[in-house]
Design a protein around this motif. Sequence first.
Motif, PDB file in Angstrom:
ATOM      1  N   PRO A 201       0.802  -1.151  -0.081  1.00 25.43           N
ATOM      2  CA  PRO A 201      -0.048  -0.047   0.136  1.00 25.43           C
ATOM      3  C   PRO A 201       0.719   1.251   0.120  1.00 25.43           C
ATOM      4  O   PRO A 201       0.570   2.273  -0.610  1.00 25.43           O
ATOM      5  CB  PRO A 201      -0.769  -0.239   1.543  1.00 25.43           C
ATOM      6  N   GLY A 202       1.875   1.030   0.698  1.00 21.54           N
ATOM      7  CA  GLY A 202       2.852   2.464   0.611  1.00 21.54           C
ATOM      8  C   GLY A 202       3.395   2.654  -0.484  1.00 21.54           C
ATOM      9  O   GLY A 202       3.996   3.801  -1.014  1.00 21.54           O
ATOM     10  N   ALA A 203       3.714   1.653  -1.541  1.00 22.60           N
ATOM     11  CA  ALA A 203       4.477   1.737  -2.696  1.00 22.60           C
ATOM     12  C   ALA A 203       3.283   1.960  -3.713  1.00 22.60           C
ATOM     13  O   ALA A 203       3.967   2.232  -4.991  1.00 22.60           O
ATOM     14  CB  ALA A 203       5.274   0.550  -3.034  1.00 22.60           C
ATOM     15  N   LEU A 204       2.012   1.994  -3.563  1.00 26.20           N
ATOM     16  CA  LEU A 204       0.948   2.152  -4.496  1.00 26.20           C
ATOM     17  C   LEU A 204       1.099   3.390  -5.320  1.00 26.20           C
ATOM     18  O   LEU A 204       0.912   3.656  -6.427  1.00 26.20           O
ATOM     19  CB  LEU A 204      -0.374   1.986  -4.004  1.00 26.20           C
ATOM     20  N   PRO A 205       1.360   4.686  -4.407  1.00 29.83           N
ATOM     21  CA  PRO A 205       1.381   5.887  -4.976  1.00 29.83           C
ATOM     22  C   PRO A 205       2.517   5.824  -6.335  1.00 29.83           C
ATOM     23  O   PRO A 205       2.302   6.401  -7.331  1.00 29.83           O
ATOM     24  CB  PRO A 205       1.594   6.779  -4.165  1.00 29.83           C
ATOM     25  N   GLY A 206       3.461   5.290  -5.867  1.00 29.21           N
ATOM     26  CA  GLY A 206       4.797   5.447  -6.813  1.00 29.21           C
ATOM     27  C   GLY A 206       4.471   4.510  -7.996  1.00 29.21           C
ATOM     28  O   GLY A 206       4.597   4.626  -9.193  1.00 29.21           O
TER      29      GLY A 206
END
Length: 285
Positions: A201-206
């Motif tokens: 989830p933390g890498a989803l914006p990237g």
Amino acid sequence: MSIAHAPPGISAVSPSIPSGLEPVVPRSARRRPVPRWLRRIVGPGVLLALWQILSVTGVLHPDILASPGTIARAGADLIADGTLPSAMGVSLRRVALGLVLGGVVGIVLALVSGLSRLGEDLVDASVQMLRTVPWVGLIPLFIIWLGIGEAPKIALIALGVAFHLYLNVYAGIRGVDEQLIEAGSSLGLSRWGLIRHVVLPGALPGAMTGLRYSLATAWLALVFGEQVNADDGIGFLMNQAREFFRTDVIVVCLVVYAFLGLTADVVVRTLERLLLQWRPTFTGQ
């Protein structure tokens, strides 16, 4: 507590607004706001009007660039005889196949490199080296290796897509706050639980940013790929138009490329709003 009354002959007025005066309303509040969609089309509309004026007055010769009216008629003719829809279908299929293939490769490599130091040592250096090679310059090798059919065109699109997704997904994984990892570990999450509930989830914006760049690169790679030994698609139409100096058809094809790219970007923006509702962002003032 007693309430003080106004002396006789003096009317009670609001303490903040003097008697006989109306509240001051800012001029910006009195104006009806212009719809945003109308503001966004003003610039393109002015450019089209200027383009048409230059064409009608003869300043812009048709051999250099056809007028907007001529281009619109050419586009209508290509749609009416089925040429443009057929070419769009072929080009969309190529982009879709290249996007899926390159997306799978780029995301898998980013996960291997981002989630493991050993994977980073084995993968990242090679990818960083290969991404500096101009991928358009690989077209001759792709033709030698894969022939002159669909394979080199799809491979070129996949290559451009894979690098963008790899870089952004990898950066998104490594950009996850270390304190969140420690908090998840203290709550008893396993390694897979940390990856699933914290890292991904933390890498989803990237990843969404990488997808937007990948789509733009996919259309760019399609333009180059369809210029080489293509017998259908939008690039094939452009090659034919170039041989007969049909600037109207060339512009129609460019407009189609731009429209398809804009549509893809709108789809990604919609996905961002759906998947990243938890992340507040600045939208402008």
